[in-house]
Each structure stands twice: as C-alpha cells, then as structure tokens.
Design a protein around this motif. Structure first.
Motif, mmCIF file in Angstrom:
data_model
loop_
_atom_site.group_PDB
_atom_site.id
_atom_site.type_symbol
_atom_site.label_atom_id
_atom_site.label_comp_id
_atom_site.label_asym_id
_atom_site.label_seq_id
_atom_site.Cartn_x
_atom_site.Cartn_y
_atom_site.Cartn_z
ATOM 1 N N ALA A 50 0.828 -1.213 0.000
ATOM 2 C CA ALA A 50 0.000 0.000 0.000
ATOM 3 C C ALA A 50 0.856 1.254 0.000
ATOM 4 C CB ALA A 50 -0.936 -0.005 1.206
ATOM 5 N N ALA A 51 1.988 1.218 0.703
ATOM 6 C CA ALA A 51 2.857 2.394 0.780
ATOM 7 C C ALA A 51 3.304 2.837 -0.606
ATOM 8 C CB ALA A 51 4.077 2.087 1.652
ATOM 9 N N PHE A 52 3.624 1.884 -1.461
ATOM 10 C CA PHE A 52 4.070 2.215 -2.812
ATOM 11 C C PHE A 52 2.894 2.426 -3.765
ATOM 12 C CE2 PHE A 52 7.759 -0.109 -1.070
ATOM 13 C CZ PHE A 52 8.753 0.827 -1.307
ATOM 14 N N GLU A 53 1.831 1.641 -3.595
ATOM 15 C CA GLU A 53 0.674 1.766 -4.491
ATOM 16 C C GLU A 53 -0.048 3.092 -4.306
ATOM 17 O OE1 GLU A 53 -0.465 -2.976 -4.993
ATOM 18 O OE2 GLU A 53 -1.400 -1.788 -3.408
ATOM 19 N N LEU A 54 -0.106 3.581 -3.068
ATOM 20 C CA LEU A 54 -0.752 4.874 -2.826
ATOM 21 C C LEU A 54 -0.070 5.988 -3.611
ATOM 22 C CD1 LEU A 54 -1.389 4.655 1.018
ATOM 23 C CD2 LEU A 54 -3.145 4.904 -0.739
ATOM 24 N N HIS B 261 -1.688 12.677 5.385
ATOM 25 C CA HIS B 261 -0.995 11.406 5.261
ATOM 26 C C HIS B 261 -0.133 11.194 6.503
ATOM 27 C CE1 HIS B 261 1.637 14.585 3.634
ATOM 28 N NE2 HIS B 261 2.558 13.957 4.315
ATOM 29 N N GLY B 262 0.282 9.934 6.708
ATOM 30 C CA GLY B 262 1.193 9.630 7.796
ATOM 31 C C GLY B 262 2.621 9.931 7.376
ATOM 32 N N LEU B 263 3.460 10.269 8.347
ATOM 33 C CA LEU B 263 4.840 10.631 8.038
ATOM 34 C C LEU B 263 5.620 9.481 7.417
ATOM 35 C CD1 LEU B 263 5.802 12.764 11.170
ATOM 36 C CD2 LEU B 263 5.305 13.568 8.858
ATOM 37 N N GLY B 264 5.206 8.242 7.700
ATOM 38 C CA GLY B 264 5.913 7.107 7.117
ATOM 39 C C GLY B 264 5.875 7.104 5.606
ATOM 40 N N LEU B 265 4.817 7.677 5.028
ATOM 41 C CA LEU B 265 4.680 7.673 3.578
ATOM 42 C C LEU B 265 5.786 8.464 2.903
ATOM 43 C CD1 LEU B 265 2.758 6.436 1.524
ATOM 44 C CD2 LEU B 265 1.426 8.544 1.575
ATOM 45 N N ARG B 266 6.338 9.437 3.612
ATOM 46 C CA ARG B 266 7.418 10.244 3.036
ATOM 47 C C ARG B 266 8.677 9.412 2.794
ATOM 48 N NH1 ARG B 266 6.729 15.733 2.986
ATOM 49 N NH2 ARG B 266 4.849 16.515 4.038
ATOM 50 N N VAL B 267 8.897 8.409 3.615
ATOM 51 C CA VAL B 267 10.048 7.528 3.414
ATOM 52 C C VAL B 267 9.949 6.845 2.058
ATOM 53 C CG1 VAL B 267 11.236 5.474 4.276
ATOM 54 C CG2 VAL B 267 10.344 7.172 5.895
ATOM 55 N N PHE B 268 8.752 6.367 1.725
ATOM 56 C CA PHE B 268 8.571 5.631 0.477
ATOM 57 C C PHE B 268 8.554 6.569 -0.736
ATOM 58 C CE2 PHE B 268 6.909 3.216 4.002
ATOM 59 C CZ PHE B 268 7.585 2.017 3.833
#
Length: 295
Positions: free
Chosen positions: A42-46, A276-283
């Motif tokens: 999901a992290a990459f698909e989003l 969005h959650g901050l984790g999404l920025r990593v991806f």
C-alpha cells in the motif's frame, strides 16, 4: 488521504511525475511467516508505483524475476517463526540461492528497503552494511559484519517510537526528513557489529540514518524510547550508496494520519494539516531516488 496517486504526489512530492512513478516496479517477497505485505504494498501503491507481491519460493526458483525491479522491499513478520534467530533462516536461503542476483540488483543501482524482520534479514544476509572497503567485490554480497540480537529488556515490545534522521547521511530514503514516528514491535532489535572498528567506520560515514530519540529529541539508549538498547540509539542502517536501507520500526504502518494513536490530540501544525502519515514520506523518497540514475 488524497483520492488518487496523482493528487497525493502533488501534495506530498510535487517534483515526481506520476507517469514516471507508474513505470517503477516494486518487488515485495512474501511467505514463510512474513506478514506485512499489505501495508508495504500500500505504501508504494498509494504513490502510484507498480507493486508485485511474489512468494519467496517463486523468487528463489527464478531469480530472473528480480530483473527490471526498481525497488526490493523486505517486509516485516516472523520468517520461519524466528525459531533459530530472527531472519536467520530466510537470510541463509536468500544468500545461497539468490545472492548473485541480489548483488547485481544493488550494483546496477537498484534500491532496497527492509523493515523489522526485513531489516534483520538484510543484516544477516550481508546487504547491510554492505561493502566497507573498495576490495569488496561489487558482484557478490559482502560477508555478514553485523547482527540484530535480543533487546536488552527481554520480551516482545509493541509501541510507537520517535526517530531523528541524520541530515549528513547518504541515505536516500530519509533525505529531507527530521523526525519520524512509527510503531516498533520486536523482541530482537539490538544492532551489534563484528568489531568496534566497523562501528566506528559506519559512524564516521554517517551510515546510521535514524536514531531513537527521547522526549527532548536527543538520541537515547534508555527504554522505552529505545526499545532494544542499541548503542547510540541506532534504529537503522544504510549501505555506502545510501540506496539500501533498513530499520527496526515500521514506517509502512504510518501511511494515514489516523494511524497515529494520538492523531486527534496532536497539536503540532504539521500533524494536523497533513492528510498522510509521516511514514509515507520515506517511500516517496525511495521512489524519487529510483527515478534518478546513481552516480
């Protein structure tokens, strides 16, 4: 959360071309007790990337499945039940059946990320810290020079942690980030090294992109802010190129603002304004790096 990848990229990473991101292939090996494939995909698909979930057995049977992959994601879970040591059995299988293909993926400029059990596998596989000297051949995996062992406080701990990113690190996954919050859930998360010289070299090269921090934002070895007791508060590790990165916490579990346990009560402007959650920025950082040819 934005309704589609293009609008999310416009908000989160406006410099990324949605059409270019859509051409990136992310490979997520699954099975044998791994269980974080849904949130990692999901992290990459989003963000609009193409994700292929592939059972480890299928990948081992045909290492060519790795070719054309921009990013390889080692997911969390409990591979082979962690019965020998966390990630050990999977790391051995990958090294002896897929080692050449993995080394070629990295040598050709491919990216890799690993979370929790994925990080444990990458370290025991030799992908991290990777080559330390120029004498290490680029076409073969480096020997194992680190490990992830039991937490100082024995027992499995599941709680949110805060990490500070090192702005001097070459890690492309943490570039431009300051503080990251993520769930952390493990019983074996303490990073150790074969000798003090290796650790000193990695410190000097800024190869520890993320460190656990206390309430004041300072690196800490104290529990519970540092759940493992890793020296210097180290929570993750990258290779010399910065394109291969692993960490014990789970940024893939913080993709939506609502994932945070205090998302309603948080009063900092960045948290309340972001959808969005901050984790999404990593991806997003990983996808950005995949679109740029390595030096």
């Amino acid at each position: 959360m934005a309704s589609n990848p293009a609008s999310l990229l416009a908000e989160l990473a406006p410099d990324l071309d949605p059409a270019a991101v859509a051409q990136l292939r992310v490979l997520v090996p699954t099975g044998y007790g791994l269980n974080c494939e849904a949130e990692t995909a999901a992290a990459f698909e989003l963000l609009g990337a193409r994700v292929e979930q592939l059972h480890v057995a299928e990948l081992l049977a045909d290492p060519n499945r790795l070719r054309g992959c921009a990013i390889l994601a080692f997911i969390g879970g409990f591979s082979f039940g962690d019965h020998v040591a966390s990630g050990r059995v999977l790391a051995n299988r990958l090294r002896f059946q897929l080692g050449d293909a993995l080394a070629r993926h990295v040598a050709d400029g491919g990216l890799a990320i690993g979370m929790c059990n994925g990080f444990q596998v990458m370290v025991k596989l030799g992908l991290l810290p990777g080559p330390l000297v120029s004498a290490d051949p680029a076409d073969r995996l480096a020997p194992q020079r680190a490990s992830v062992v039991g937490n100082d406080r024995h027992g499995y701990r599941d709680a949110w942690v805060r990490m500070r990113c090192d702005p001097a690190s070459a890690c492309v996954w943490t570039r431009g980030l300051d503080l990251i919050e993520s769930p952390s859930r493990h019983g074996e998360g303490k990073l150790v090294f074969a000798d003090n010289e290796i650790r000193a070299q990695l410190e000097a090269e800024h190869r520890f992109p993320v460190r656990y921090v206390d309430a004041a934002g300072e690196p800490t070895e104290a529990w519970p802010a540092n759940p493992s007791g890793s020296a210097g508060g180290v929570a993750g590790l990258c290779d010399r190129s910065g394109r291969v990165f692993g960490l014990m916490p789970h940024p893939e579990a913080f993709l939506y603002a609502e994932n945070h346990p205090r998302w309603v009560a948080r009063d900092d402007a960045a948290a309340t304004q972001a959808r969005h959650g901050l984790g999404l920025r990593v991806f997003a950082n990983g996808l950005r790096a995949a679109l740029v040819s390595p030096d």
